[in-house]
Design an enzyme around this catalytic site. Structure first.
Site, PDB file in Angstrom:
ATOM      1  N   LYS A  79      68.893  48.326  27.995  1.00 23.12           N
ATOM      2  CA  LYS A  79      70.214  48.628  27.433  1.00 23.12           C
ATOM      3  C   LYS A  79      69.993  49.406  26.146  1.00 23.12           C
ATOM      4  O   LYS A  79      68.935  49.291  25.519  1.00 23.12           O
ATOM      5  CB  LYS A  79      70.920  47.293  27.111  1.00 23.12           C
ATOM      6  CG  LYS A  79      72.415  47.387  27.017  1.00 23.12           C
ATOM      7  CD  LYS A  79      73.092  47.270  28.363  1.00 23.12           C
ATOM      8  CE  LYS A  79      74.585  47.443  28.254  1.00 23.12           C
ATOM      9  NZ  LYS A  79      75.259  47.383  29.554  1.00 23.12           N
ATOM     10  N   GLY A 179      93.765  39.443  34.982  1.00 19.59           N
ATOM     11  CA  GLY A 179      93.327  40.789  34.627  1.00 19.59           C
ATOM     12  C   GLY A 179      93.383  41.690  35.845  1.00 19.59           C
ATOM     13  O   GLY A 179      92.615  41.507  36.796  1.00 19.59           O
ATOM     14  N   VAL A 180      94.328  42.612  35.841  1.00 25.20           N
ATOM     15  CA  VAL A 180      94.446  43.521  36.990  1.00 25.20           C
ATOM     16  C   VAL A 180      94.303  44.965  36.503  1.00 25.20           C
ATOM     17  O   VAL A 180      95.190  45.796  36.667  1.00 25.20           O
ATOM     18  CB  VAL A 180      95.768  43.298  37.786  1.00 25.20           C
ATOM     19  CG1 VAL A 180      95.610  42.128  38.733  1.00 25.20           C
ATOM     20  CG2 VAL A 180      96.961  43.070  36.865  1.00 25.20           C
ATOM     21  N   GLY A 181      93.151  45.245  35.890  1.00 21.12           N
ATOM     22  CA  GLY A 181      92.846  46.598  35.429  1.00 21.12           C
ATOM     23  C   GLY A 181      92.176  47.378  36.544  1.00 21.12           C
ATOM     24  O   GLY A 181      92.510  47.217  37.731  1.00 21.12           O
ATOM     25  N   VAL A 183      89.263  47.206  37.995  1.00 18.53           N
ATOM     26  CA  VAL A 183      88.606  46.438  39.067  1.00 18.53           C
ATOM     27  C   VAL A 183      89.564  45.395  39.658  1.00 18.53           C
ATOM     28  O   VAL A 183      89.764  45.343  40.876  1.00 18.53           O
ATOM     29  CB  VAL A 183      87.308  45.761  38.557  1.00 18.53           C
ATOM     30  CG1 VAL A 183      86.626  45.015  39.689  1.00 18.53           C
ATOM     31  CG2 VAL A 183      86.353  46.790  37.959  1.00 18.53           C
TER      32      VAL A 183
END
Ligand code: NAD
Length: 351
Positions: A79, A179-181, A183
């Site tokens: 990373k 959470g319905v962003g 993805v």
């Protein structure tokens, strides 16, 4: 440009780069390359100190090793982080300097997108190093990972259902998505297609209203969603949502979502096991993004058919994790780590 190695136990290489000309202050951590070059995204964040950035980059790099090992991507874990205010520090010169820093790792570290970094930034990085993945299709990459991640999570939910209920059939199941962003929104659509009853919650009220109107979902308030009676709970927003405070409220059989670091601490996996809730470890379920990117490295380049075939193997990987957890009498999150370590150890023996 000044590059200095920072010795960190258990990591192959961690280094700092300070480049006064561009204002770059960055860290790269390569945790383990036993299974292949370390791939992990580039994060730009206004860390309070370099120490805080070092903790983050090393934790994330190690996480990538485990994720890639279980997903069998042929990659290791790494990373990088850039320290700075995302609204102030970005410039083409900064990203070119970052590319030179990455190049100093000689291909043992490959970068991609992460928080506050977009394709436009990566294209500047690519001017000074070839070790960049996850670009859009136009630039020879595998493109936006979110739809693949969503599909992979649905594969994981079906696997968990098969393990818990004896069938992948979701048509009689009630699934709650938090959470319905990018993805979670796509997951809800795919799960509805499979006949599931869908309840959604999101802090964006207009998004919830729009999706309910378009797809016939039900909705629940963020504040009270945890106590909703459902079969499967899919956390698809932020991490750390499963903790001492929230576990007693849960009324589900399975937790499987796309969010990273769903458990606040590993011991919360033990608590879920005691409570009889099947937890599908986040990094096993949400691995389709990294699987998709890994296919860029195949001979002949990215191929969607190959990627989908590999993403479908989330089913086998997750089943192996569940079985290992049962055989050893341990929590599934611990079994996932164990499986990663077994695979890395086996590769070391072969080498
Ligand atoms: P996104 O920003 O598109 O969607 C997140 C959604 O969660 C937003 O609609 C937001 O309003 C909502 N949200 C935030 N806090 C909330 C809360 N407390 N309660 C309810 N809703 C809340 O992000 P995304 O790309 O869909 O990613 C979602 C999660 O999946 C993140 O944890 C991310 O790290 C993880 N993930 C994403 C990918 C990918 O390919 N995008 C891959 C692996 C993991």
């Amino acid at each position: 440009m000044n590059i200095t190695d920072i010795p960190v136990e258990g990591y192959e290489r961690v280094a700092r780069c300070i480049d006064e000309a561009s204002g770059l202050h960055a860290l790269i951590a390569v945790h383990d390359t036993t299974l292949g070059p370390a791939l992990g995204g580039m994060r730009l964040w206004n860390y309070a100190s370099e120490e805080e950035a070092l903790t983050d980059v090393t934790r994330l790099a190690r996480g990538m090793t485990y994720k890639s090992a279980v997903a069998d991507t042929g990659l290791g874990g790494g990373k990088c982080v850039i320290i700075g205010d995302p609204d102030k520090v970005k410039s083409p010169e900064l990203f070119r300097a970052m590319g030179r820093f990455i190049d100093n790792f000689g291909g043992t570290y490959i970068t991609a997108e992460d928080m506050n970094i977009g394709i436009a930034d990566l294209l500047h990085v690519k001017e000074t190093t070839e070790h960049v993945a996850g670009l859009d299709r136009e630039h020879g990459g595998s493109g936006n990972p979110s739809p693949y991640t969503a599909y992979g999570c649905v594969v994981g939910i079906e696997t968990a259902a098969a393990y818990r209920y004896g069938s992948k059939d979701l048509s009689q199941k009630h699934i709650l998505l938090q959470g319905v962003g990018a993805v979670g929104g796509e997951m809800a659509r795919l799960l509805k297609e499979r006949g599931a009853r869908i309840t959604i919650c999101d802090i964006k009220d207009d998004r919830v209203a729009q999706l309910c109107a378009e797809h016939g979902y039900e909705s629940v308030d963020e504040a009270s969603h945890l106590s909703l009676d459902c079969d499967i709970y899919a956390p698809c927003a932020r991490g750390a949502g499963v903790n001492d405070e929230t576990i007693p409220q849960l009324k589900c059989d399975i937790i499987a979502g796309c969010a990273n670091n769903i458990l606040l601490e590993p011991r919360h996996g033990d608590v879920l096991r005691e409570k009889g809730i099947l937890y599908a470890p986040d990094y096993v379920v949400n691995a389709a993004g990294i699987i998709n990117v890994s296919v860029e490295r195949h001979p002949g380049g990215y191929n969607e058919e190959v990627a989908m075939e590999k993403i479908n193997r989330i089913d086998d990987n997750l089943t192996e994790v569940f079985k290992l957890a049962d055989d050893e009498g341990i929590a599934t999150n611990r079994a996932a780590n164990r499986l990663a370590e077994i695979r890395i150890e086996a590769a070391k023996q072969l080498q």
